[in-house]
Motif scaffolding. Structure first.
Motif, short mmCIF file in Angstrom:
data_model
loop_
_atom_site.label_atom_id
_atom_site.label_comp_id
_atom_site.label_asym_id
_atom_site.label_seq_id
_atom_site.Cartn_x
_atom_site.Cartn_y
_atom_site.Cartn_z
N THR A 90 1.75 -1.68 11.93
CA THR A 90 1.97 -1.18 13.94
C THR A 90 0.70 -3.05 14.41
N ILE A 91 0.46 -2.83 13.72
CA ILE A 91 -0.89 -4.41 13.96
C ILE A 91 -0.56 -5.24 13.61
N VAL A 92 0.30 -5.82 12.95
CA VAL A 92 0.90 -6.79 12.59
C VAL A 92 2.28 -7.12 13.50
N GLY A 93 2.99 -6.03 13.30
CA GLY A 93 3.84 -5.56 14.55
C GLY A 93 4.02 -5.67 15.99
N ALA A 94 2.45 -5.70 16.25
CA ALA A 94 1.24 -6.07 17.92
C ALA A 94 1.76 -7.70 17.85
N LYS A 95 0.19 -8.01 16.41
CA LYS A 95 0.33 -9.18 16.95
C LYS A 95 0.02 -10.08 16.12
N GLY A 96 1.58 -10.14 14.57
CA GLY A 96 1.44 -11.41 14.49
C GLY A 96 0.78 -11.39 13.03
N PHE A 97 1.28 -11.96 11.87
CA PHE A 97 -0.16 -12.30 10.89
C PHE A 97 -0.95 -13.00 11.16
N SER A 98 -1.03 -14.26 11.89
CA SER A 98 -1.92 -15.36 11.82
C SER A 98 -2.80 -14.66 12.66
N GLY A 99 -2.67 -13.84 13.81
CA GLY A 99 -3.70 -12.93 15.00
C GLY A 99 -4.35 -12.35 14.21
N VAL A 100 -3.78 -10.90 13.22
CA VAL A 100 -4.85 -10.44 12.51
C VAL A 100 -5.53 -10.89 11.62
N GLY A 101 -7.06 -10.44 11.76
CA GLY A 101 -7.99 -10.53 10.63
C GLY A 101 -7.86 -8.96 9.90
N LEU A 102 -8.01 -9.78 8.19
CA LEU A 102 -8.37 -8.31 7.27
C LEU A 102 -9.08 -7.57 7.62
N ASN A 103 -9.95 -7.88 8.47
CA ASN A 103 -11.24 -6.84 8.61
C ASN A 103 -10.46 -6.05 9.61
#
Length: 200
Positions: free
Chosen positions: A20-33
């Motif tokens: 859900t998170i990566v689908g919304a923000k992309g891969f690079s835009g999401v921190g692991l935390n």
């Protein structure tokens, strides 16, 4: 044995949350935390399940495509329909999910292809394998439709499947740019024409 199951559950929980998170923000835009907080998993335990963020991205794509291909298999085996009707059901589902604002249902191949293909070779190969699986299934459906006479194509089923996948991938990107359904309407018309189906 229970511990192995627990580990699998935690790993899958991280992946499910990340879709859900990566689908919304992309891969690079999401921190692991951000993902780990949402999944309620301690940050220190992340590397127990994934060796790096890149390995996590590769696993995320593999998990996504496993579910996606299972869904295609179910759609293309739906009883009581011709192979042409099953194929058109697949394209209608594509349009419904890509036109939706529900990021959990968005296609990660569409979302991440341009972003990660130049950044990560393992993730590019995961995308390549997943999309090859989609095209193989569409190829099989076209061949079956030709055999039963519910559709016909010029050229090979493989070439037609690749072309239609490219049409729908492009339509998905243009629909994002235009924030309109028109690219999908055009893709659907092209698909019906290529498969020699009557307009619905």
């Amino acid at each position: 044995m229970a511990q192995a199951s627990s580990n699998t559950d935690v790993r899958q929980g991280i992946l499910d949350t990340a879709h859900t998170i990566v689908g919304a923000k992309g891969f690079s835009g999401v921190g692991l935390n951000e993902i780990l907080v949402a999944a309620r998993v301690p940050k220190g335990s992340f590397y127990h399940y994934f060796g790096s963020k890149e390995a996590f991205g590769e696993a995320l794509l593999a998990d996504y495509f496993a579910a996606y291909l299972a869904d295609i298999d179910a759609t293309l085996a739906e009883p009581g329909l011709s192979h042409a009707e099953r194929l058109m059901t697949y394209w209608r589902k594509w349009q419904a999910t890509q036109g939706s604002i529900d990021h959990q249902r968005k296609c990660l191949a569409v979302k991440l292809a341009a972003e990660v293909s130049d950044l990560s070779e393992p993730m590019r190969l995961a995308l390549k394998a997943g999309t090859a699986g989609i095209i193989a299934r569409v190829t099989g459906a076209i061949e079956a439709g030709m055999a039963e006479g519910s559709l016909r194509v010029e050229g090979s089923a493989q070439d037609t499947a690749e072309m239609l996948y490219h049409v729908w991938l492009g339509a998905s990107l243009m629909a994002k740019i235009e924030r309109a359904d028109a690219p999908f309407v055009a893709a659907m018309a092209t698909t019906r024409r290529v498969l020699n189906l009557q307009p619905s």
